[in-house]
Design a protein around this motif. Sequence first.
Motif, PDB file in Angstrom:
ATOM      1  N   ASN A   1       0.829  -1.211   0.000  1.00  0.00           N
ATOM      2  CA  ASN A   1       0.000   0.000   0.000  1.00  0.00           C
ATOM      3  C   ASN A   1       0.862   1.260   0.000  1.00  0.00           C
ATOM      4  O   ASN A   1       0.733   2.138   0.850  1.00  0.00           O
ATOM      5  CB  ASN A   1      -0.946   0.029   1.210  1.00  0.00           C
ATOM      6  N   GLN A   2       1.755   1.329  -0.990  1.00  0.00           N
ATOM      7  CA  GLN A   2       2.683   2.451  -1.039  1.00  0.00           C
ATOM      8  C   GLN A   2       1.968   3.780  -1.234  1.00  0.00           C
ATOM      9  O   GLN A   2       2.482   4.831  -0.832  1.00  0.00           O
ATOM     10  CB  GLN A   2       3.680   2.235  -2.183  1.00  0.00           C
ATOM     11  N   TYR A   3       0.785   3.763  -1.839  1.00  0.00           N
ATOM     12  CA  TYR A   3       0.058   5.006  -2.069  1.00  0.00           C
ATOM     13  C   TYR A   3      -0.805   5.417  -0.883  1.00  0.00           C
ATOM     14  O   TYR A   3      -1.414   6.487  -0.910  1.00  0.00           O
ATOM     15  CB  TYR A   3      -0.824   4.884  -3.318  1.00  0.00           C
ATOM     16  N   LEU A   4      -0.905   4.583   0.125  1.00  0.00           N
ATOM     17  CA  LEU A   4      -1.715   4.897   1.306  1.00  0.00           C
ATOM     18  C   LEU A   4      -0.855   4.920   2.571  1.00  0.00           C
ATOM     19  O   LEU A   4      -1.252   4.428   3.623  1.00  0.00           O
ATOM     20  CB  LEU A   4      -2.847   3.866   1.457  1.00  0.00           C
ATOM     21  N   GLY A   5       0.334   5.480   2.460  1.00  0.00           N
ATOM     22  CA  GLY A   5       1.189   5.599   3.623  1.00  0.00           C
ATOM     23  C   GLY A   5       2.180   4.477   3.773  1.00  0.00           C
ATOM     24  O   GLY A   5       3.238   4.661   4.376  1.00  0.00           O
ATOM     25  N   GLY A   6       1.877   3.302   3.239  1.00  0.00           N
ATOM     26  CA  GLY A   6       2.808   2.175   3.303  1.00  0.00           C
ATOM     27  C   GLY A   6       2.708   1.388   4.577  1.00  0.00           C
ATOM     28  O   GLY A   6       2.864   1.917   5.670  1.00  0.00           O
ATOM     29  N   ASP A   7       2.404   0.104   4.453  1.00  0.00           N
ATOM     30  CA  ASP A   7       2.396  -0.819   5.588  1.00  0.00           C
ATOM     31  C   ASP A   7       3.608  -1.731   5.456  1.00  0.00           C
ATOM     32  O   ASP A   7       3.824  -2.345   4.411  1.00  0.00           O
ATOM     33  CB  ASP A   7       1.111  -1.658   5.605  1.00  0.00           C
ATOM     34  N   SER A   8       4.399  -1.827   6.516  1.00  0.00           N
ATOM     35  CA  SER A   8       5.621  -2.617   6.470  1.00  0.00           C
ATOM     36  C   SER A   8       5.431  -3.937   7.196  1.00  0.00           C
ATOM     37  O   SER A   8       4.661  -4.020   8.159  1.00  0.00           O
ATOM     38  CB  SER A   8       6.789  -1.845   7.098  1.00  0.00           C
ATOM     39  N   SER A   9       6.120  -4.952   6.732  1.00  0.00           N
ATOM     40  CA  SER A   9       6.109  -6.254   7.388  1.00  0.00           C
ATOM     41  C   SER A   9       7.507  -6.842   7.304  1.00  0.00           C
ATOM     42  O   SER A   9       8.149  -6.809   6.249  1.00  0.00           O
ATOM     43  CB  SER A   9       5.092  -7.191   6.723  1.00  0.00           C
ATOM     44  N   MET A  10       7.985  -7.372   8.438  1.00  0.00           N
ATOM     45  CA  MET A  10       9.329  -7.930   8.497  1.00  0.00           C
ATOM     46  C   MET A  10       9.374  -9.284   7.787  1.00  0.00           C
ATOM     47  O   MET A  10       8.430 -10.068   7.861  1.00  0.00           O
ATOM     48  CB  MET A  10       9.766  -8.082   9.948  1.00  0.00           C
TER      49      MET A  10
END
Length: 617
Positions: A536-545
């Motif tokens: 979701n790079q266009y919505l702030g970005g969610d990161s996961s390890m």
Amino acid sequence: MQEVKSPKRPMIFYYIIVLVAILCINFLLLPALEQRQVKEVDYGTFMTMIDEKQIDSVNIESNQIIFTDKSGDTVYKTGIIEDPDLVTRLHESGAKFSSEIIEPTSPIISFLMACFLPMLIMIALGQWLSKKMLSKMGGGMNSMQFGMGGKSNAKVYVKSSSGIKFSDVAGEDEAKELLSELVDYLHTPEKYREIGASMPKGALLVGPPGTGKTLLAKAVAGEANVPFFSISGSEFVEMFVGMGAAKVRDLFKQANEKAPCIVFIDEIDAIGKKRNGQMSGNDEREQTLNQLLTEMDGFDGSKGVVILAATNQPDSLDPALLRPGRFDRRIPVELPDLQGRIDILKVHAKKIRVGDNVDYAAVAKAAAGASGAELANIVNEAALRAVRDNRKFVTQADMEESVEVVIAGYQKKNRVLSNKEKLVVSYHEVGHALVAAKQTESAPVHKITIIPRTSGALGYTMQVEDGEHFLMTKEELENKIATFTGGRAAEELIFHQITTGASNDIEQATKLAKAMITRYGMNEEFDMVAMETMTNQYLGGDSSMTCSLETQTEIDKKVRDLVKLQHSKAYKILEDNVGKLHELAQYLYEHETITGEEFMEILNKPVEIPAKETDEA
């Protein structure tokens, strides 16, 4: 397919409703209709009829007088007025005293009221009950009933009634260039058919919110001068199975009838998300997607029907929707660059009165990272500020203040800081600015303020880059972390204590340090190994390890060491320039705001050494 049915009510429930309706008709409705035929007169008319001996029967009640005339065809009613001689005058006029006067009614009216009126009411009640019972017999009929009658809610703008052209859209030159080919095809399809080229059936606009995806779609229709169907993806999703698919069929049917035309589906991710293969109780969304795929395969692209769609979650879309032959062309609509921001500001500034001194380039630099919608909001906020100050046009100060309003919120004039808090905030903000200024690879300071804002900030330091930067070196990122820690370092150096004011600084520094190690490969030990993925790079970005727990523990330690190292560097910079720190903080404390020019003037001014110290030296 599992179907959910509403619980059936027993028939006695409906019989009770019918019985209550009959009782209401007999005891409430009919007496009310009969009472309306009584003629109401004033007390003067009543006295006149007594004097002329026209009253036949009379009934004196506690709050009204009911009487009839000599013909007996009309019943009269009047109010009570204190009159001791009333009974005597009535007796002398020959009136009869009756305890109950029954209104004479026409036999035809009585028959209609007694028979036909209840019958009509019962028929209407029966119709309502039958519809109510049919609506509860959904089950397997839902798909057939609604599938045959579902209509799309698409808004149709025939011949581009919105009047939007490509000239109304700025900052997205690449997207306009790709879309102009669709416009040319709708204007002159013959030259494409002559060479055997077929136009893409669909184009997908992807980008962050507020970048103008919907506006671009309307501009395509405006340039092509063809009907424009606009519908949101969420409007296809219904509670009943088959409704969404029926709306898709109806939409494409209308589009084929009005070809050439443009069909625009906004937020297509509402119906186009990836299918996971799991069966659920209501697979309406999946059926709608299947119908959309079928319709895009089935309609004839040579007729000039172009499908446009917009989303800010392209990663979540089903691969079958994105394959060639459906949405062939993917058009990125990114955040505008510096020149794009300048052009967008000029487009929106045409709608307001602007002074001659407005520098759009300076405003665009200060609004780095802003979307088209945010830039439009900046221009509007500037116009509102000019109206509040009773001016007829917008100035440069209005534009600059509106940038701060969009970034940090309005000034909180009712929040008064104590002198100590104000002094702490002054040193904190100057700490940020001084660390940034003393590092070579750092953005220049544009403004420092300690005026509280509605976003919750008690003050902030604004840095503005001289130009556009698309790459950042490891040194630049480390300098940014040091700048984030400068406020806390100033508190430690001057007051020997720390406050809660650095919470946002800590969050930003930690996030940046973690990204350097897990995503940018700026650590010698991990080298070029990705430890984190972004969605979701266009919505702030969610990161996961994407690494083991042991590696995550090691990453946390390296993040802590990196931030700690830059914190120490910031503390050393302030310690070496403590004189300028005091001077700048005192100036900010007194004036509450420092511009970039004032900051650099004070910073570059030589430190005056007292004469006594010089002699001793």
